[in-house]
Enzyme design. Structure first.
Site, PDB file in Angstrom:
ATOM      1  N   ASP A  60       0.863  -1.183   0.000  1.00  0.00           N
ATOM      2  CA  ASP A  60       0.000   0.000   0.000  1.00  0.00           C
ATOM      3  C   ASP A  60       0.898   1.231   0.000  1.00  0.00           C
ATOM      4  O   ASP A  60       1.515   1.570   1.010  1.00  0.00           O
ATOM      5  CB  ASP A  60      -0.904  -0.006   1.233  1.00  0.00           C
ATOM      6  CG  ASP A  60      -1.876   1.171   1.248  1.00  0.00           C
ATOM      7  OD1 ASP A  60      -1.800   2.022   0.336  1.00  0.00           O
ATOM      8  OD2 ASP A  60      -2.711   1.231   2.169  1.00  0.00           O
ATOM      9  N   TYR A 148     -16.858  16.292  -8.422  1.00  0.00           N
ATOM     10  CA  TYR A 148     -15.644  15.495  -8.247  1.00  0.00           C
ATOM     11  C   TYR A 148     -14.467  16.412  -7.910  1.00  0.00           C
ATOM     12  O   TYR A 148     -13.423  16.393  -8.553  1.00  0.00           O
ATOM     13  CB  TYR A 148     -15.347  14.605  -9.455  1.00  0.00           C
ATOM     14  CG  TYR A 148     -15.481  15.243 -10.812  1.00  0.00           C
ATOM     15  CD1 TYR A 148     -14.438  15.957 -11.375  1.00  0.00           C
ATOM     16  CD2 TYR A 148     -16.658  15.098 -11.546  1.00  0.00           C
ATOM     17  CE1 TYR A 148     -14.549  16.529 -12.629  1.00  0.00           C
ATOM     18  CE2 TYR A 148     -16.779  15.669 -12.804  1.00  0.00           C
ATOM     19  CZ  TYR A 148     -15.723  16.378 -13.340  1.00  0.00           C
ATOM     20  OH  TYR A 148     -15.842  16.938 -14.582  1.00  0.00           O
ATOM     21  N   ALA A 149     -14.679  17.171  -6.847  1.00  0.00           N
ATOM     22  CA  ALA A 149     -13.690  18.179  -6.452  1.00  0.00           C
ATOM     23  C   ALA A 149     -12.357  17.550  -6.077  1.00  0.00           C
ATOM     24  O   ALA A 149     -11.293  18.050  -6.445  1.00  0.00           O
ATOM     25  CB  ALA A 149     -14.231  18.995  -5.282  1.00  0.00           C
ATOM     26  N   ALA A 150     -12.402  16.447  -5.323  1.00  0.00           N
ATOM     27  CA  ALA A 150     -11.148  15.819  -4.882  1.00  0.00           C
ATOM     28  C   ALA A 150     -10.373  15.280  -6.072  1.00  0.00           C
ATOM     29  O   ALA A 150      -9.144  15.406  -6.133  1.00  0.00           O
ATOM     30  CB  ALA A 150     -11.438  14.702  -3.888  1.00  0.00           C
TER      31      ALA A 150
END
Length: 256
Positions: A60, A148-150
């Protein structure tokens, strides 16, 4: 053929998977990084059929300790790094006023900081090999919206980061570019359509036609099409390209 080593993150599915398989035509050795070992092993099997050596690293990249370990393991095994393709990092499409701090942090942690840390960790090896780096962003970097700001914000940060690395690379001999894909038919997008379509009384086939049409394009892109661009960027043919921001979106972005 001289040994050449490419690291591909997010290699278990979608664009990352397609890129890893495509790069097996040009590199003798592939290092595949993602969180799903089972999926990585399936990709590795396809690449090994082409006579290439593969190292699978289940990891990860949001964990700050992981990028350094990926580089250490790669160099211990192969002694070099010639290309790094930062593809890992899915960011949820959630309305600006509904995004939690944890969701913002998760998006930045994997896609931006994971790529930043891995590129920095690999930089000495890339400097030695005069290698290449690609950071994948998305065309939402150029038109972030509330829905979808992020995604748009993080993608814009990826482009800025790639520009900064490319500036360092001019002196160090490391080529760095960023790629902005448009809507691509990945497994994740297909799952979304399969969930969305029946809720709106549509077939998956109709939904698959509707969304590209609404975006002003002929169709969804395919992961393999993005993979061809990624392969070109880390090839000798593109060597003078650095600091470039390449959009491949079927014409979705209409501005110059």
């Amino acid at each position: 053929m001289t040994t050449s080593v490419a690291i591909v993150t997010g290699a278990s599915q979608g664009i990352g998977r397609a890129t890893a398989i495509r790069l097996a035509r040009d590199f003798t050795t592939l290092v595949l990084v993602a969180r799903s070992r089972d999926k990585l092993e399936a990709v590795a099997e396809e690449i090994q059929k082409q006579g290439r050596e593969v190292l699978v690293i289940e990891a990860d990249l949001a964990d700050p300790a992981v990028p350094g370990k990926v580089v250490e393991e790669t160099q211990a095994r192969f002694g070099r790094i010639d290309a790094l393709l930062n593809i890992a990092g899915a960011v949820p499409q959630i309305d600006l006023f509904e995004m939690t701090d944890a969701q913002w942090d998760a998006g930045f942690g994997l896609k931006l900081h994971g790529a930043r840390r891995l590129t920095m960790a690999a930089w000495p090896a890339l400097k030695e090999s005069k290698g290449s780096v690609v950071l994948i962003s998305g065309n939402s970097a150029q038109f972030p919206k509330a829905s979808y700001a992020a995604v748009g914000t993080i993608n814009a940060a990826i482009v800025a980061l790639a520009k900064a690395f490319s500036d360092c690379g001019i002196e160090d001999g490391v080529q760095v570019n960023s790629v902005l894909p448009g809507p691509v038919m990945t497994g994740r997008r297909r799952s979304y359509l399969e969930h969305w379509a029946p809720l709106h009384g549509m077939s998956v086939e109709d939904a698959t036609t509707k969304f590209p049409k609404d975006a002003g394009i002929a169709r969804y892109g395919e992961p393999e099409e993005i993979a061809e661009l990624m392969a070109f960027l880390v090839s000798p043919r593109a060597r003078w390209m650095t600091g470039s921001v390449l959009r491949m979106d079927g014409g979705e972005v209409k501005s110059i």
